[in-house]
Design a protein around this motif. Sequence first.
Motif, PDB file in Angstrom:
ATOM      1  N   GLU A 134      45.797  41.421  29.237  1.00  0.00           N
ATOM      2  CA  GLU A 134      46.176  42.478  30.175  1.00  0.00           C
ATOM      3  C   GLU A 134      45.291  43.711  30.017  1.00  0.00           C
ATOM      4  O   GLU A 134      44.985  44.382  31.004  1.00  0.00           O
ATOM      5  CB  GLU A 134      47.655  42.821  29.989  1.00  0.00           C
ATOM      6  CG  GLU A 134      48.571  41.700  30.473  1.00  0.00           C
ATOM      7  CD  GLU A 134      50.049  41.973  30.225  1.00  0.00           C
ATOM      8  OE1 GLU A 134      50.346  42.887  29.408  1.00  0.00           O
ATOM      9  OE2 GLU A 134      50.888  41.283  30.825  1.00  0.00           O
ATOM     10  N   ILE A 163      42.126  42.877  31.910  1.00  0.00           N
ATOM     11  CA  ILE A 163      42.337  42.987  33.355  1.00  0.00           C
ATOM     12  C   ILE A 163      42.405  44.444  33.777  1.00  0.00           C
ATOM     13  O   ILE A 163      41.833  44.842  34.806  1.00  0.00           O
ATOM     14  CB  ILE A 163      43.615  42.237  33.771  1.00  0.00           C
ATOM     15  CG1 ILE A 163      43.416  40.721  33.610  1.00  0.00           C
ATOM     16  CG2 ILE A 163      44.007  42.563  35.214  1.00  0.00           C
ATOM     17  CD1 ILE A 163      44.662  39.898  33.859  1.00  0.00           C
ATOM     18  N   GLU A 164      43.093  45.261  32.983  1.00  0.00           N
ATOM     19  CA  GLU A 164      43.214  46.681  33.306  1.00  0.00           C
ATOM     20  C   GLU A 164      41.842  47.351  33.373  1.00  0.00           C
ATOM     21  O   GLU A 164      41.534  48.094  34.314  1.00  0.00           O
ATOM     22  CB  GLU A 164      44.077  47.375  32.251  1.00  0.00           C
ATOM     23  CG  GLU A 164      44.189  48.883  32.447  1.00  0.00           C
ATOM     24  CD  GLU A 164      44.845  49.576  31.266  1.00  0.00           C
ATOM     25  OE1 GLU A 164      44.723  50.814  31.169  1.00  0.00           O
ATOM     26  OE2 GLU A 164      45.460  48.888  30.432  1.00  0.00           O
ATOM     27  N   SER A 175      39.739  45.939  36.332  1.00  0.00           N
ATOM     28  CA  SER A 175      40.271  46.394  37.617  1.00  0.00           C
ATOM     29  C   SER A 175      39.856  47.828  37.913  1.00  0.00           C
ATOM     30  O   SER A 175      39.700  48.211  39.079  1.00  0.00           O
ATOM     31  CB  SER A 175      41.800  46.265  37.634  1.00  0.00           C
ATOM     32  OG  SER A 175      42.201  44.915  37.501  1.00  0.00           O
ATOM     33  N   ARG A 176      39.684  48.624  36.869  1.00  0.00           N
ATOM     34  CA  ARG A 176      39.256  50.013  37.059  1.00  0.00           C
ATOM     35  C   ARG A 176      37.767  50.121  37.351  1.00  0.00           C
ATOM     36  O   ARG A 176      37.319  51.071  37.999  1.00  0.00           O
ATOM     37  CB  ARG A 176      39.596  50.837  35.812  1.00  0.00           C
ATOM     38  CG  ARG A 176      41.090  51.006  35.589  1.00  0.00           C
ATOM     39  CD  ARG A 176      41.411  51.697  34.290  1.00  0.00           C
ATOM     40  NE  ARG A 176      40.983  53.112  34.287  1.00  0.00           N
ATOM     41  CZ  ARG A 176      41.309  53.963  33.327  1.00  0.00           C
ATOM     42  NH1 ARG A 176      42.057  53.566  32.310  1.00  0.00           N
ATOM     43  NH2 ARG A 176      40.888  55.202  33.378  1.00  0.00           N
ATOM     44  N   GLU A 219      38.046  44.399  43.533  1.00  0.00           N
ATOM     45  CA  GLU A 219      39.206  43.534  43.254  1.00  0.00           C
ATOM     46  C   GLU A 219      38.887  42.049  43.393  1.00  0.00           C
ATOM     47  O   GLU A 219      39.597  41.206  42.841  1.00  0.00           O
ATOM     48  CB  GLU A 219      40.365  43.900  44.180  1.00  0.00           C
ATOM     49  CG  GLU A 219      40.093  43.678  45.658  1.00  0.00           C
ATOM     50  CD  GLU A 219      41.286  44.035  46.519  1.00  0.00           C
ATOM     51  OE1 GLU A 219      41.253  43.730  47.718  1.00  0.00           O
ATOM     52  OE2 GLU A 219      42.254  44.610  45.977  1.00  0.00           O
ATOM     53  N   ASN A 220      37.824  41.707  44.116  1.00  0.00           N
ATOM     54  CA  ASN A 220      37.477  40.299  44.301  1.00  0.00           C
ATOM     55  C   ASN A 220      36.293  39.886  43.433  1.00  0.00           C
ATOM     56  O   ASN A 220      35.617  38.897  43.715  1.00  0.00           O
ATOM     57  CB  ASN A 220      37.151  40.015  45.769  1.00  0.00           C
ATOM     58  CG  ASN A 220      35.958  40.829  46.271  1.00  0.00           C
ATOM     59  OD1 ASN A 220      35.569  41.821  45.636  1.00  0.00           O
ATOM     60  ND2 ASN A 220      35.386  40.421  47.394  1.00  0.00           N
ATOM     61  N   LEU A 237      36.838  38.861  37.195  1.00  0.00           N
ATOM     62  CA  LEU A 237      38.300  38.872  37.113  1.00  0.00           C
ATOM     63  C   LEU A 237      38.882  37.467  37.153  1.00  0.00           C
ATOM     64  O   LEU A 237      39.992  37.244  36.677  1.00  0.00           O
ATOM     65  CB  LEU A 237      38.875  39.708  38.247  1.00  0.00           C
ATOM     66  CG  LEU A 237      38.809  41.226  38.036  1.00  0.00           C
ATOM     67  CD1 LEU A 237      38.975  41.958  39.359  1.00  0.00           C
ATOM     68  CD2 LEU A 237      39.865  41.677  37.040  1.00  0.00           C
ATOM     69  N   LYS A 276      41.858  36.341  34.612  1.00  0.00           N
ATOM     70  CA  LYS A 276      43.125  35.960  35.247  1.00  0.00           C
ATOM     71  C   LYS A 276      43.544  34.560  34.813  1.00  0.00           C
ATOM     72  O   LYS A 276      44.733  34.280  34.600  1.00  0.00           O
ATOM     73  CB  LYS A 276      42.987  36.019  36.770  1.00  0.00           C
ATOM     74  CG  LYS A 276      42.986  37.432  37.339  1.00  0.00           C
ATOM     75  CD  LYS A 276      42.856  37.406  38.854  1.00  0.00           C
ATOM     76  CE  LYS A 276      42.907  38.818  39.428  1.00  0.00           C
ATOM     77  NZ  LYS A 276      42.781  38.814  40.912  1.00  0.00           N
ATOM     78  N   SER A 279      44.312  32.728  42.583  1.00  0.00           N
ATOM     79  CA  SER A 279      43.342  33.804  42.806  1.00  0.00           C
ATOM     80  C   SER A 279      42.026  33.475  42.113  1.00  0.00           C
ATOM     81  O   SER A 279      40.938  33.638  42.695  1.00  0.00           O
ATOM     82  CB  SER A 279      43.900  35.129  42.290  1.00  0.00           C
ATOM     83  OG  SER A 279      42.941  36.152  42.372  1.00  0.00           O
TER      84      SER A 279
END
Length: 614
Positions: free
Chosen positions: A389, A392-393, A396-397, A401-402, A406, A410, A444
């Motif tokens: 996590e 991912i955090e 993501s920052r 997003e795609n 990731l 994920k 995803s």
Amino acid sequence: MACVNGRNTDTLYELSVSAVIDSYQCFKNELRMMPENVMFDLYHKLYTEKRLCLLGLELSEIDIFSRLLRVSSRRQVLLRMFQKFDDLAGVIVGTFLLTPPKIGSNFELHSPGLDSLMDHGTRVSRDLALCYARKCSIVKSNPTARDMLIDLGLRLGGFLSDSGWFSDAEKVLISCRDLCQSTDATPRYWKKTLGCCHKLLHVQTASCNYKGAEVTYQLAIDILDKLQKASETTNFAGLFAEFSALHFSRSDYNEAYKWSTEALRHVDTELPTKVTVDVLRHGAKACVVKRDFKKAGLLARQAVNLSKDAFNSEHTKYADALVDYGFYLLNFDSVQQSVLAYETALDIRREIFGKINLHVAIAHEDLAYALYVHEYSSGRFLKAREHAEKAIEIMSRLLPENHLMLASVKRVKALILEEIALDTVHNNTRMADLLRNAEDLHLSALKLATATFGEKNVQTAKHFGNLGRLYQSMKRFQDAEAMHLRAIAVKEELLGPEDYEVGLSVGHLASLYNYHMKKFRKAEQLYLRSIAISLKLFGEGYSGLEYDYRGLVHVYHALDDVDKVAEYTYLLNNWKLHREFNAHLVAPPTGLSEEPLQIEQIKAQFFDLCDTVS
């Protein structure tokens, strides 16, 4: 450092640096005329005193930053200065909120410098990249300035890449490449272009920009051909290692191995140690996926030893070597030692890069997966989940997003959530929620991988297999079977029928047939195939054999075959003895202390192993 009455006091030079910084506004312009090492010390003093607004404005100016880059002996310090803005700015803002500064102090909360620092360094990085591009656009008619700007582009692009700001590094290196190609078509500039391709390919591969990487790769191949026809020779071991890394990341393992071997052939004592370490690292990874563990172990250990000996145990290159050593250990079934290697690498990267950085995120992801594998039988997945996590955090920052990066993390989190749902949650509603969350993450990741690689790729096949296991947990057995069959088909086509990845998927399908679909004869054949692959690649102590042996005991109980139950119960007990014996033979990887071999010794041992295999 002087000593008075047993106490350390500042030297005259240090007192002078402090005095200049105390009157920074008066001496600001004069700072830029200082010798580079003195200039570095002055800006470092701004950093240690947390005067981030001023430092951010100064580092955003490319003429200043280019001079700091020339102080090669302080590169690790410059990395810390560049990367720790987010941590230090957060401290300052927190201090401001608790204790506002006095009127008349030289701290300004809303200064542009602080804004840039609060943006995790991205504005400083972006400003440097934009400024470099502008310089390139106006210098093409001036050969002397052009050559200096090409050299600056290589240094700046390499630094931003090492810092983890891949997008801006790519912009700098593309501008540098275009500038190289605007020059005369001579071997001298072809070599400069190849130097740029080397760094650009690293950035594009690391950031999963495979379309851009393919363009860079083809350009490099074309220039190599021109140099060969012109009878020009030079050492491109580092470039060949990046070729290997690109093919590895696209799951083209035969090409990755070919180029890593070619890179190793070209390594000599004249190469920078950093390049030699990279050649060894990439070679080790290529050997791992070819399941050639003797060669992989040789190269991975020597990369760790060489980087620690040439730099130190707090250096970014040592952390890089540990990450790839951890990859080798994890695949070689030394999972606990792999976790130790990844933990050490993460600690080093966090110390250098701070908390919000892609290099740190990748280290969190690697550790999350190693912990997941390590705790698979214990069911204690909370620590693994925490690292997944966190990865991912951070991503993501810092990423769209795609972004494909990731997809990998994920997938790791989905695997962890599935096990938490099955092993530690007794509430059916909560279990269903966790499994649905895992499915969303897997789908995803599959979508991102398919869009990038297509269906016929090992990475995509892994996502099929992961969904197969998840649907088995969700009691969607027909869907699970379909996914496992797709995974096996793709892996067999790309890797051959006896690859580790094939054996893994075959074992998962066997479990589905055995425990849920009651297709015991099919399960039997698949278990036997999986066992044969594992024994060939890893030997009798391989951890994965436990599940196959237990599965066959269950199959033969269901078929009422008493003799086979006894046979595989014996093999299971024998496997446990092997595991207990091997557990005492492996030393922790972070305890490596042997002297690195000479490069010619490494090459001789590696190619002797090649001759032995052939």
